[in-house]
Design a protein around this motif. Sequence first.
Motif, PDB file in Angstrom:
ATOM      1  N   GLY A 204      49.404  47.506  27.604  1.00  0.00           N
ATOM      2  CA  GLY A 204      50.840  47.376  27.829  1.00  0.00           C
ATOM      3  C   GLY A 204      51.191  46.064  28.494  1.00  0.00           C
ATOM      4  O   GLY A 204      52.081  45.335  28.055  1.00  0.00           O
ATOM      5  N   GLY A 205      50.443  45.745  29.567  1.00  0.00           N
ATOM      6  CA  GLY A 205      50.721  44.518  30.308  1.00  0.00           C
ATOM      7  C   GLY A 205      50.530  43.293  29.427  1.00  0.00           C
ATOM      8  O   GLY A 205      51.338  42.359  29.452  1.00  0.00           O
ATOM      9  N   THR A 206      49.461  43.321  28.598  1.00  0.00           N
ATOM     10  CA  THR A 206      49.221  42.182  27.722  1.00  0.00           C
ATOM     11  C   THR A 206      50.376  42.002  26.756  1.00  0.00           C
ATOM     12  O   THR A 206      50.849  40.888  26.540  1.00  0.00           O
ATOM     13  N   GLY A 207      50.834  43.131  26.198  1.00  0.00           N
ATOM     14  CA  GLY A 207      51.943  43.060  25.255  1.00  0.00           C
ATOM     15  C   GLY A 207      53.169  42.413  25.866  1.00  0.00           C
ATOM     16  O   GLY A 207      53.746  41.478  25.295  1.00  0.00           O
ATOM     17  N   SER A 208      53.548  42.866  27.058  1.00  0.00           N
ATOM     18  CA  SER A 208      54.774  42.317  27.652  1.00  0.00           C
ATOM     19  C   SER A 208      54.550  40.875  28.083  1.00  0.00           C
ATOM     20  O   SER A 208      55.464  40.049  28.040  1.00  0.00           O
ATOM     21  N   MET A 209      53.307  40.557  28.494  1.00  0.00           N
ATOM     22  CA  MET A 209      53.008  39.187  28.890  1.00  0.00           C
ATOM     23  C   MET A 209      53.138  38.241  27.695  1.00  0.00           C
ATOM     24  O   MET A 209      53.725  37.158  27.808  1.00  0.00           O
ATOM     25  N   VAL A 210      52.571  38.653  26.557  1.00  0.00           N
ATOM     26  CA  VAL A 210      52.660  37.810  25.357  1.00  0.00           C
ATOM     27  C   VAL A 210      54.117  37.548  25.009  1.00  0.00           C
ATOM     28  O   VAL A 210      54.526  36.415  24.742  1.00  0.00           O
ATOM     29  N   ARG A 211      54.914  38.611  25.042  1.00  0.00           N
ATOM     30  CA  ARG A 211      56.327  38.480  24.726  1.00  0.00           C
ATOM     31  C   ARG A 211      57.006  37.492  25.659  1.00  0.00           C
ATOM     32  O   ARG A 211      57.776  36.630  25.237  1.00  0.00           O
ATOM     33  N   ALA A 212      56.691  37.641  26.959  1.00  0.00           N
ATOM     34  CA  ALA A 212      57.352  36.794  27.945  1.00  0.00           C
ATOM     35  C   ALA A 212      56.931  35.337  27.782  1.00  0.00           C
ATOM     36  O   ALA A 212      57.761  34.425  27.807  1.00  0.00           O
ATOM     37  N   ILE A 213      55.608  35.109  27.591  1.00  0.00           N
ATOM     38  CA  ILE A 213      55.132  33.730  27.438  1.00  0.00           C
ATOM     39  C   ILE A 213      55.760  33.091  26.212  1.00  0.00           C
ATOM     40  O   ILE A 213      56.213  31.943  26.238  1.00  0.00           O
ATOM     41  N   ARG A 214      55.827  33.886  25.136  1.00  0.00           N
ATOM     42  CA  ARG A 214      56.372  33.354  23.889  1.00  0.00           C
ATOM     43  C   ARG A 214      57.816  32.916  24.101  1.00  0.00           C
ATOM     44  O   ARG A 214      58.201  31.792  23.756  1.00  0.00           O
ATOM     45  N   GLY A 257      53.386  39.540  39.198  1.00  0.00           N
ATOM     46  CA  GLY A 257      54.037  40.385  40.198  1.00  0.00           C
ATOM     47  C   GLY A 257      54.821  41.517  39.558  1.00  0.00           C
ATOM     48  O   GLY A 257      54.917  42.605  40.112  1.00  0.00           O
ATOM     49  N   ASP A 258      55.352  41.263  38.357  1.00  0.00           N
ATOM     50  CA  ASP A 258      56.103  42.312  37.677  1.00  0.00           C
ATOM     51  C   ASP A 258      55.183  43.290  36.962  1.00  0.00           C
ATOM     52  O   ASP A 258      55.481  44.466  36.834  1.00  0.00           O
ATOM     53  N   VAL A 259      54.057  42.747  36.490  1.00  0.00           N
ATOM     54  CA  VAL A 259      53.169  43.589  35.685  1.00  0.00           C
ATOM     55  C   VAL A 259      52.303  44.474  36.568  1.00  0.00           C
ATOM     56  O   VAL A 259      51.944  45.585  36.203  1.00  0.00           O
ATOM     57  N   LEU A 260      51.997  43.974  37.766  1.00  0.00           N
ATOM     58  CA  LEU A 260      51.029  44.658  38.625  1.00  0.00           C
ATOM     59  C   LEU A 260      51.380  46.110  38.928  1.00  0.00           C
ATOM     60  O   LEU A 260      50.519  46.978  38.777  1.00  0.00           O
ATOM     61  N   PRO A 261      52.626  46.430  39.352  1.00  0.00           N
ATOM     62  CA  PRO A 261      52.902  47.842  39.616  1.00  0.00           C
ATOM     63  C   PRO A 261      52.624  48.728  38.419  1.00  0.00           C
ATOM     64  O   PRO A 261      52.076  49.824  38.559  1.00  0.00           O
ATOM     65  N   SER A 262      52.957  48.231  37.221  1.00  0.00           N
ATOM     66  CA  SER A 262      52.742  49.081  36.049  1.00  0.00           C
ATOM     67  C   SER A 262      51.251  49.194  35.749  1.00  0.00           C
ATOM     68  O   SER A 262      50.790  50.220  35.248  1.00  0.00           O
ATOM     69  N   ILE A 263      50.485  48.154  36.056  1.00  0.00           N
ATOM     70  CA  ILE A 263      49.039  48.247  35.840  1.00  0.00           C
ATOM     71  C   ILE A 263      48.449  49.286  36.778  1.00  0.00           C
ATOM     72  O   ILE A 263      47.669  50.146  36.380  1.00  0.00           O
ATOM     73  N   VAL A 264      48.862  49.223  38.050  1.00  0.00           N
ATOM     74  CA  VAL A 264      48.300  50.159  39.019  1.00  0.00           C
ATOM     75  C   VAL A 264      48.670  51.588  38.659  1.00  0.00           C
ATOM     76  O   VAL A 264      47.826  52.484  38.648  1.00  0.00           O
ATOM     77  N   SER A 265      49.955  51.809  38.307  1.00  0.00           N
ATOM     78  CA  SER A 265      50.319  53.198  38.024  1.00  0.00           C
ATOM     79  C   SER A 265      49.744  53.647  36.701  1.00  0.00           C
ATOM     80  O   SER A 265      49.364  54.799  36.548  1.00  0.00           O
TER      81      SER A 265
END
Lengths: 332, 393
Positions: A204-214, A257-265
């Motif tokens: 999930g985090g990778t997906g949103s990261m790719v989107r954001a970087i793009r 910082g945005d992805v971390l909470p979702s990774i932990v949960s």
Amino acid sequence: MLRYIARRILIMIPTLLITSALIFTVMQLPPSDYFETYVAEMAAQGEKADMSRVEFLKKEYGFDKPLIERYFLWVTGFVRGDFGYSFEYEMPVSDVVGERLALTVLVSFCTILMTWIVAFPIGIYSATHQYSWADYGLTFIGLLGIAVPHFLLALIFMYFANVWFGLSIGGLMDPIYFNQPWNWAKVQSVLAHLWIPVLIIGAGGTGSMVRAIRANLLDELQKQYYVTAKAKGLPPGKALVKYPLRMSLNFFVSHIGDVLPSIVSGSELTAVVLSLQTTGPLLLRALQSQDMYLAGSFLLFLSCLTVVGVLISDILLGFLDPRIRLQGGRTK
Amino acid sequence: MNQPVSLPPSGAPLSHFIAEGVFDPHQADKLTKAQERVYLASQLTLMWWKFRKHRLAVISGVFLMVLYASILISEFLAPYNYQSRHTDFIRTPPQSVHLFHDGRFVGPFTYGLTSTLDMNNLKRNYSENTQQIFPIRFFCRGDGYRFWGMFEGDLHLVCPGEGGTMFLLGTDRLGRDMLSRIIYGARISLTIGLIGISVSFALGIVIGGLAGYYGGLFDLLVQRTIEVVQSLPTIPLWLALSAIMPPSWSPILVYFGITVILGLMDWTGLARAVRSKLLSLREDDYVVAAQLMGAGTPRVVFRHLVPGFMSHLIASATIAIPSMILGETALSFLGLGLRPPITSWGVMLNEAQNINIVVLYPWLILPVVPVIAVILAFNFLGDGLRDAADPYR
């Protein structure tokens, strides 16, 4: 720079205080406490609970004192390294938590690392090859990664691993190594098991990261400095690495910082499905039996983990971007 | 007047020319019919035009509308009542619908099932009995139900043939039809997102609105709170909050409890958006005008300011719905959320927790499919709406 770091750490303290108060309130909300559950369970089994022990524990942990005082006992205990007492396991929380917490940190760290390693090149490729088939494909896969919840992904993964390869992929190490001192064989076992949960939690985090970087890189690619650099004859690869990439690097660090909470949960839920030896299954059990100190300490640990993670990303950002450390505060 | 005029030789005087047409001073900046339509269109119409261009978003919107329409008549659509147990058909694999029997066209029908018990692993094996043919009936009388818990009824869209079975997606451990349960489960799973988002929407607008309008200490407090709530790992906190719901609560009360919990954790993003929009809008002339005319704060905020960015807010809310649906699914999956008799997709997945069961009876994880489809659809729809609501694109 030092001033910036000091200020960031100072801001962290009230945040943690409010968080701990919030968690303590949540833990106090249930109408019954562990002792009542315990006595009722004993009564249901036709046994009489040891009331003197219950009274002793209640006194020891200040259940006869007002709420505020108990909160202070709990929080100050945290600072001293006393995390309270797990009533269910009948031992101090730190002993119960022990290795599990370290493993949670390890899993989260590896997940972030994987997110970075995978998302960065894909994001750059998608941005530089906008509207190509590969871009569409990668975007769609990324969206799928965001849409499919971690625990379902874990379930599907486990099913196919079992059906196609006859593997059972649960656990974070062979059970024989758990709670054993660390040695090379144990490390190997952990490494062999680690990649599956990391892959699942990181999807999930990778997906949103790719989107954001793009999106970020696409904005930068239209700016005039990049056009100028290309017009002056800089080869495209060099122009890309030297200018827009550096700009989007900022964002890349701050996004963690945005992805971390979702990774932990996410890792908590995945841990339950894959029965990893991290905090997830234990937290669930503690919540079900209202073992309040254990659950509360877990929640606070997890929150600390995110807060510290965000702090690190903020400090890194301060190094990268002078505007931030001069102004103070985050980019947004 | 548009006749080509041949130029006089150089140096010769120009001949006098008078245009014969009626003089129209606005001729140069006159709009074509198409342009006029755009300029006169309302905000909503403009959004609709832009939204229509997103093919994927439109398809997703239609898909979601069909799903939401289906929850109005779940009882009629489902071939069975979601609670009726078929003790002879426990964990039946999905049955297939046939059209031809022995090369002869019969119309849609199912074969009968015979079950044998494998004494080695105590697993029931089902095989099709091709001697028995049960033609599927349409608009037929089947399992009784109470329509929305109020009216008795037994009319179904499709039913199995008399005496036959039709478990298109198999049955669960109590012999209940999976397809019917998925159709019924949609009612809970889909509405929980809507109610949850309403809670968070209300919280976000009120808190963000007041913080943005008043500023000062209240704003600072709200800002810090938002930061704290956003730094908390959501799912463990959801778990904690739903664990404190007393087990004595009725399932309906638990349902509302969960929606409130989901909403309580989700308002921060919206509050932030509202606050920053208000900060930029509150200095505008029309706000000062409203204040001078004696409008109170709530009127200024909710009558004059909020409608200005409502469309944007709705778009961001659409993107937040999937996380609510997922939250409910996750909670119920772990057994902390909704409890049976209520059926949602998460409650159904609760049965698939054990991997050994899933390997033996893979159709038990089928509720994953609607969950993922709905989440993807909401994502596409939200993206489309957001682009449409953004006037600068």
